[in-house]
Scaffold this active site. Structure first.
Site, PDB file in Angstrom:
ATOM      1  N   LYS A 232      44.841 -96.347  33.559  1.00 21.12           N
ATOM      2  CA  LYS A 232      43.505 -96.022  33.149  1.00 21.12           C
ATOM      3  C   LYS A 232      42.810 -95.148  34.180  1.00 21.12           C
ATOM      4  O   LYS A 232      41.953 -94.332  33.866  1.00 21.12           O
ATOM      5  CB  LYS A 232      42.674 -97.288  32.945  1.00 21.12           C
ATOM      6  N   GLY A 233      43.198 -95.337  35.436  1.00 19.44           N
ATOM      7  CA  GLY A 233      42.489 -94.689  36.525  1.00 19.44           C
ATOM      8  C   GLY A 233      42.473 -93.181  36.487  1.00 19.44           C
ATOM      9  O   GLY A 233      41.519 -92.558  36.932  1.00 19.44           O
TER      10      GLY A 233
ATOM     11  N   GLU B 184      47.610 -88.219  38.427  1.00 23.76           N
ATOM     12  CA  GLU B 184      47.357 -89.571  38.917  1.00 23.76           C
ATOM     13  C   GLU B 184      46.020 -89.635  39.632  1.00 23.76           C
ATOM     14  O   GLU B 184      45.573 -88.638  40.197  1.00 23.76           O
ATOM     15  CB  GLU B 184      48.449 -89.977  39.916  1.00 23.76           C
ATOM     16  N   ASP B 185      45.432 -90.821  39.651  1.00 24.97           N
ATOM     17  CA  ASP B 185      44.220 -91.011  40.435  1.00 24.97           C
ATOM     18  C   ASP B 185      44.559 -91.163  41.910  1.00 24.97           C
ATOM     19  O   ASP B 185      43.909 -90.593  42.768  1.00 24.97           O
ATOM     20  CB  ASP B 185      43.403 -92.204  39.928  1.00 24.97           C
TER      21      ASP B 185
ATOM     22  N   ASP C  71      50.181 -93.999  46.476  1.00 26.47           N
ATOM     23  CA  ASP C  71      50.394 -94.620  47.782  1.00 26.47           C
ATOM     24  C   ASP C  71      51.879 -94.858  48.023  1.00 26.47           C
ATOM     25  O   ASP C  71      52.565 -94.017  48.578  1.00 26.47           O
ATOM     26  CB  ASP C  71      49.514 -95.843  48.023  1.00 26.47           C
TER      27      ASP C  71
ATOM     28  N   PHE D 288      41.305 -99.521  50.646  1.00 25.94           N
ATOM     29  CA  PHE D 288      41.262 -99.742  49.200  1.00 25.94           C
ATOM     30  C   PHE D 288      40.021 -99.053  48.649  1.00 25.94           C
ATOM     31  O   PHE D 288      38.898 -99.395  49.014  1.00 25.94           O
ATOM     32  CB  PHE D 288      41.251-101.234  48.863  1.00 25.94           C
TER      33      PHE D 288
ATOM     34  N   ASP E 187      39.685 -98.595  40.270  1.00 27.22           N
ATOM     35  CA  ASP E 187      38.977 -99.851  40.065  1.00 27.22           C
ATOM     36  C   ASP E 187      39.424-100.939  41.022  1.00 27.22           C
ATOM     37  O   ASP E 187      40.456-100.839  41.680  1.00 27.22           O
ATOM     38  CB  ASP E 187      39.204-100.341  38.635  1.00 27.22           C
TER      39      ASP E 187
END
Length: 175
Positions: A41-42, A97-98, A101, A151, A158
């Site tokens: 969703k990000g 992608e948001d 990592d 984070f 989110d």
């Protein structure tokens, strides 16, 4: 425990950089069309803003994968929750992608999508945390920002389904 959000990247900084990355994509794909795959969703906030700034022909599809659950670190187990609606054969694919990592999710996703015979696959991310990269073979062609190992939330990212709607990138600080 209350949470405070510290602004890491302002809305203005994010918008400016997305325009710069879109300009690079427009240059690189001049005379071609691109097929954006938004990782939900990000990625939806970033993908929409990026797509609005791309001037070469663009098509769009969505995919949902999960490796986090309700945690703040990847579990390493990737699950496809929603697959693509369109075939990829012969298309110039950009996975959007948001944040990247560990690279585990994308390494898996690229392996799956290459079996669908696109012309090529590249990666575009709003945020990159290269120091967390476990899968070194994940090469990101378009990166808006490289960030420290914190984070982050906002602009689609989110924490337990909250804070996606923030127009900036922030860091959660526990009070």
């Amino acid at each position: 425990m209350a949470e405070k959000i510290r602004v890491l990247l302002s809305e203005e900084e994010v918008n400016k950089r997305i325009s710069e990355v879109a300009a690079q994509i427009n240059h690189d794909y001049e005379g071609k069309s691109v097929h954006l795959i938004c990782v939900l969703k990000g990625g939806v906030f970033f993908t929409c803003e990026l797509a609005k700034r791309i001037t070469v022909p663009v098509s769009l599809d969505f995919m949902s994968v999960s490796s986090y659950g309700g945690n703040t670190v990847s579990s390493g187990v990737v699950k496809i929750v929603k697959d693509l609606d369109e075939p990829l054969e012969g298309k110039h694919v950009i996975i959007v992608e948001d944040i990247i990592d560990s690279g585990r999710t994308l390494a898996y996703l690229i392996k799956v999508l290459k079996q669908r015979h696109p012309a090529d696959i590249t990666l575009c991310t709003l945020l990159d945390k290269p120091e967390r990269r476990v899968k070194k073979e994940v090469e990101v062609k378009y990166t808006c920002f490289t960030i420290p190992d914190e984070f982050v939330v906002g602009y689609g990212l989110d924490y337990d389904q909250r804070y996606r709607n923030l127009p900036y990138i922030g860091v959660i600080e526990q009070q």
